[in-house]
Scaffold this motif. Structure first.
Motif, PDB file in Angstrom:
ATOM      1  N   ARG A   1     -12.326  10.476   0.975  1.00 13.96           N
ATOM      2  CA  ARG A   1     -11.268   9.494   0.758  1.00 13.96           C
ATOM      3  C   ARG A   1      -9.937  10.210   0.552  1.00 13.96           C
ATOM      4  O   ARG A   1      -9.873  11.413   0.390  1.00 13.96           O
ATOM      5  CB  ARG A   1     -11.577   8.581  -0.432  1.00 13.96           C
ATOM      6  N   PHE A   2      -8.869   9.435   0.578  1.00 10.48           N
ATOM      7  CA  PHE A   2      -7.525   9.975   0.437  1.00 10.48           C
ATOM      8  C   PHE A   2      -6.758   9.101  -0.551  1.00 10.48           C
ATOM      9  O   PHE A   2      -7.186   7.979  -0.863  1.00 10.48           O
ATOM     10  CB  PHE A   2      -6.818  10.011   1.799  1.00 10.48           C
ATOM     11  N   PRO A   3      -5.643   9.572  -1.084  1.00 12.35           N
ATOM     12  CA  PRO A   3      -4.875   8.764  -2.041  1.00 12.35           C
ATOM     13  C   PRO A   3      -4.296   7.514  -1.380  1.00 12.35           C
ATOM     14  O   PRO A   3      -3.348   7.582  -0.599  1.00 12.35           O
ATOM     15  CB  PRO A   3      -3.771   9.720  -2.507  1.00 12.35           C
ATOM     16  N   LEU A   4      -4.879   6.367  -1.694  1.00 13.23           N
ATOM     17  CA  LEU A   4      -4.421   5.070  -1.206  1.00 13.23           C
ATOM     18  C   LEU A   4      -4.320   4.148  -2.410  1.00 13.23           C
ATOM     19  O   LEU A   4      -5.340   3.812  -3.014  1.00 13.23           O
ATOM     20  CB  LEU A   4      -5.384   4.509  -0.165  1.00 13.23           C
ATOM     21  N   LEU A   5      -3.117   3.766  -2.761  1.00 11.29           N
ATOM     22  CA  LEU A   5      -2.890   3.005  -3.987  1.00 11.29           C
ATOM     23  C   LEU A   5      -2.260   1.651  -3.669  1.00 11.29           C
ATOM     24  O   LEU A   5      -1.425   1.538  -2.769  1.00 11.29           O
ATOM     25  CB  LEU A   5      -2.013   3.799  -4.944  1.00 11.29           C
ATOM     26  N   VAL A   6      -2.695   0.644  -4.415  1.00 10.48           N
ATOM     27  CA  VAL A   6      -2.274  -0.733  -4.192  1.00 10.48           C
ATOM     28  C   VAL A   6      -1.300  -1.139  -5.289  1.00 10.48           C
ATOM     29  O   VAL A   6      -1.551  -0.910  -6.479  1.00 10.48           O
ATOM     30  CB  VAL A   6      -3.476  -1.692  -4.189  1.00 10.48           C
TER      31      VAL A   6
ATOM     32  N   VAL B   1       4.495  10.693 -12.270  1.00  7.84           N
ATOM     33  CA  VAL B   1       3.890  11.796 -11.533  1.00  7.84           C
ATOM     34  C   VAL B   1       2.454  11.999 -12.011  1.00  7.84           C
ATOM     35  O   VAL B   1       2.202  12.089 -13.218  1.00  7.84           O
ATOM     36  CB  VAL B   1       4.706  13.090 -11.713  1.00  7.84           C
ATOM     37  N   HIS B   2       1.522  12.087 -11.070  1.00 11.80           N
ATOM     38  CA  HIS B   2       0.102  12.229 -11.401  1.00 11.80           C
ATOM     39  C   HIS B   2      -0.530  13.295 -10.522  1.00 11.80           C
ATOM     40  O   HIS B   2      -0.156  13.457  -9.353  1.00 11.80           O
ATOM     41  CB  HIS B   2      -0.647  10.911 -11.176  1.00 11.80           C
ATOM     42  N   LEU B   3      -1.499  13.990 -11.080  1.00 13.73           N
ATOM     43  CA  LEU B   3      -2.339  14.883 -10.292  1.00 13.73           C
ATOM     44  C   LEU B   3      -3.527  14.063  -9.812  1.00 13.73           C
ATOM     45  O   LEU B   3      -4.347  13.608 -10.613  1.00 13.73           O
ATOM     46  CB  LEU B   3      -2.817  16.080 -11.122  1.00 13.73           C
ATOM     47  N   TYR B   4      -3.607  13.866  -8.525  1.00 15.49           N
ATOM     48  CA  TYR B   4      -4.614  12.970  -7.942  1.00 15.49           C
ATOM     49  C   TYR B   4      -5.688  13.804  -7.252  1.00 15.49           C
ATOM     50  O   TYR B   4      -5.387  14.606  -6.365  1.00 15.49           O
ATOM     51  CB  TYR B   4      -3.948  12.024  -6.940  1.00 15.49           C
ATOM     52  N   ARG B   5      -6.937  13.597  -7.649  1.00 14.36           N
ATOM     53  CA  ARG B   5      -8.044  14.309  -7.033  1.00 14.36           C
ATOM     54  C   ARG B   5      -8.738  13.399  -6.028  1.00 14.36           C
ATOM     55  O   ARG B   5      -9.128  12.278  -6.360  1.00 14.36           O
ATOM     56  CB  ARG B   5      -9.026  14.792  -8.099  1.00 14.36           C
ATOM     57  N   ALA B   6      -8.880  13.905  -4.816  1.00 12.24           N
ATOM     58  CA  ALA B   6      -9.477  13.109  -3.751  1.00 12.24           C
ATOM     59  C   ALA B   6     -10.471  13.971  -2.982  1.00 12.24           C
ATOM     60  O   ALA B   6     -10.075  14.948  -2.337  1.00 12.24           O
ATOM     61  CB  ALA B   6      -8.404  12.581  -2.815  1.00 12.24           C
ATOM     62  N   PRO B   7     -11.753  13.645  -3.032  1.00 12.60           N
ATOM     63  CA  PRO B   7     -12.740  14.403  -2.243  1.00 12.60           C
ATOM     64  C   PRO B   7     -12.539  14.132  -0.747  1.00 12.60           C
ATOM     65  O   PRO B   7     -11.735  13.293  -0.349  1.00 12.60           O
ATOM     66  CB  PRO B   7     -14.074  13.847  -2.740  1.00 12.60           C
TER      67      PRO B   7
ATOM     68  N   TYR C   1      -7.318   2.056  -4.408  1.00 10.72           N
ATOM     69  CA  TYR C   1      -8.031   1.115  -3.540  1.00 10.72           C
ATOM     70  C   TYR C   1      -9.531   1.369  -3.556  1.00 10.72           C
ATOM     71  O   TYR C   1     -10.336   0.434  -3.482  1.00 10.72           O
ATOM     72  CB  TYR C   1      -7.495   1.222  -2.112  1.00 10.72           C
ATOM     73  N   PHE C   2      -9.941   2.624  -3.646  1.00  7.00           N
ATOM     74  CA  PHE C   2     -11.347   2.976  -3.519  1.00  7.00           C
ATOM     75  C   PHE C   2     -12.101   2.906  -4.847  1.00  7.00           C
ATOM     76  O   PHE C   2     -13.281   2.527  -4.880  1.00  7.00           O
ATOM     77  CB  PHE C   2     -11.485   4.388  -2.944  1.00  7.00           C
TER      78      PHE C   2
ATOM     79  N   LEU D   1       0.826  -1.203   0.000  1.00  3.67           N
ATOM     80  CA  LEU D   1       0.000   0.000   0.000  1.00  3.67           C
ATOM     81  C   LEU D   1       0.863   1.257   0.000  1.00  3.67           C
ATOM     82  O   LEU D   1       1.824   1.357   0.766  1.00  3.67           O
ATOM     83  CB  LEU D   1      -0.913   0.035   1.231  1.00  3.67           C
ATOM     84  N   LEU D   2       0.487   2.199  -0.844  1.00  3.89           N
ATOM     85  CA  LEU D   2       1.142   3.505  -0.877  1.00  3.89           C
ATOM     86  C   LEU D   2       0.125   4.557  -0.444  1.00  3.89           C
ATOM     87  O   LEU D   2      -0.970   4.643  -0.997  1.00  3.89           O
ATOM     88  CB  LEU D   2       1.666   3.816  -2.269  1.00  3.89           C
ATOM     89  N   LEU D   3       0.509   5.341   0.550  1.00  7.33           N
ATOM     90  CA  LEU D   3      -0.370   6.366   1.098  1.00  7.33           C
ATOM     91  C   LEU D   3       0.240   7.743   0.858  1.00  7.33           C
ATOM     92  O   LEU D   3       1.421   7.966   1.126  1.00  7.33           O
ATOM     93  CB  LEU D   3      -0.561   6.134   2.600  1.00  7.33           C
ATOM     94  N   ALA D   4      -0.578   8.655   0.321  1.00  5.52           N
ATOM     95  CA  ALA D   4      -0.143  10.029   0.073  1.00  5.52           C
ATOM     96  C   ALA D   4      -1.117  10.963   0.785  1.00  5.52           C
ATOM     97  O   ALA D   4      -2.157  11.318   0.245  1.00  5.52           O
ATOM     98  CB  ALA D   4      -0.108  10.321  -1.428  1.00  5.52           C
ATOM     99  N   PRO D   5      -0.829  11.368   2.013  1.00  6.70           N
ATOM    100  CA  PRO D   5      -1.790  12.151   2.815  1.00  6.70           C
ATOM    101  C   PRO D   5      -2.095  13.515   2.200  1.00  6.70           C
ATOM    102  O   PRO D   5      -1.268  14.118   1.520  1.00  6.70           O
ATOM    103  CB  PRO D   5      -1.067  12.311   4.164  1.00  6.70           C
ATOM    104  N   MET D   6      -3.294  13.975   2.460  1.00  9.94           N
ATOM    105  CA  MET D   6      -3.683  15.342   2.133  1.00  9.94           C
ATOM    106  C   MET D   6      -3.319  16.195   3.343  1.00  9.94           C
ATOM    107  O   MET D   6      -3.809  15.944   4.458  1.00  9.94           O
ATOM    108  CB  MET D   6      -5.177  15.414   1.849  1.00  9.94           C
ATOM    109  N   LEU D   7      -2.477  17.192   3.172  1.00 13.36           N
ATOM    110  CA  LEU D   7      -1.836  17.868   4.301  1.00 13.36           C
ATOM    111  C   LEU D   7      -2.370  19.265   4.599  1.00 13.36           C
ATOM    112  O   LEU D   7      -1.962  19.873   5.597  1.00 13.36           O
ATOM    113  CB  LEU D   7      -0.323  17.944   4.045  1.00 13.36           C
TER     114      LEU D   7
END
Length: 210
Positions: free
Chosen positions: A89-94, A80-86, A70-71, A45-51
């Protein structure tokens, strides 16, 4: 919770921490050395927190290979990606190829789930994978005297054929769940075999423990 518990068990056995900088898991990728606001949880799992408050997107740098949200199940190649997360949820990638255990939704910590779940994140670039799940009573020190349970789950995936096998490695403790549900979260297998028996092609398989 089962994945986190497994990560702590692995840390206890190997000394490798559960929370890892990307460069620790991918030391050959120099571009990850400066990434300090993302981290791995275990090796899958890779986690990229919203800070920041009200933040709904951020830049995420992924190691080489395929990663799966994951979601949503959306797939991303390394880079490199621009990740949109409402907010919900948060950026959680498997990591593609991963096997992730999961428990049924519980309303309190002591509630006992009847089914143990595993999610398979298949990708043709990963021909096979294995995962060892550990369980004990979570309360006592009985595990030091063999009071624990371990299940090995493995699969091979090639040419559309998915072959899954399971084996109980240690049975010094009786878990609360009596069956295992295997969910296929990505990939498109055309034939599925579970412990040598052909199964109907379906997103979910049920394995009864004995």
């Amino acid at each position: 919770m089962p994945y986190i518990y497994d990560c702590f068990y692995q840390a206890n056995q190997s000394g490798v921490p559960m929370i890892r900088p990307l460069v620790m898991e991918f030391p050959e990728q120099d571009e990850l050395e400066s990434i300090s606001d993302q981290f791995m949880v275990g090796d899958s799992l890779l986690l990229a927190p919203m800070l920041r408050p009200e933040q709904d997107h951020r830049v995420v740098t992924l190691p080489q290979g395929l990663w799966i949200d994951y979601f949503t199940g959306e797939q991303y190649q390394g880079g490199v990606h621009l990740y949109r997360a409402p907010l919900e949820r948060f950026p959680l990638l498997v990591r593609a190829g991963a096997i992730l255990p999961q428990a049924e939704l519980c309303q309190y910590l002591g509630e006992k789930p009847e089914t143990l779940g595993f999610k398979l994140f298949l990708d043709e670039s990963v021909k096979g994978q294995g995962y060892c799940h550990y369980a004990d009573d979570g309360l006592s020190f009985d595990h030091q005297d063999g009071g624990y349970w371990k299940l090995q789950l493995e699969y091979t995936y090639e040419g559309g054929d998915l072959m899954i096998s399971s084996q109980i490695l240690h049975q010094g403790y009786t878990p609360d769940f009596s069956s295992v549900e295997i969910e296929i979260c990505s990939g498109q297998p055309t034939h599925i075999y579970l412990n040598g028996q052909q199964q109907e092609v379906n997103d979910k398989l049920i394995l009864t423990l004995s």
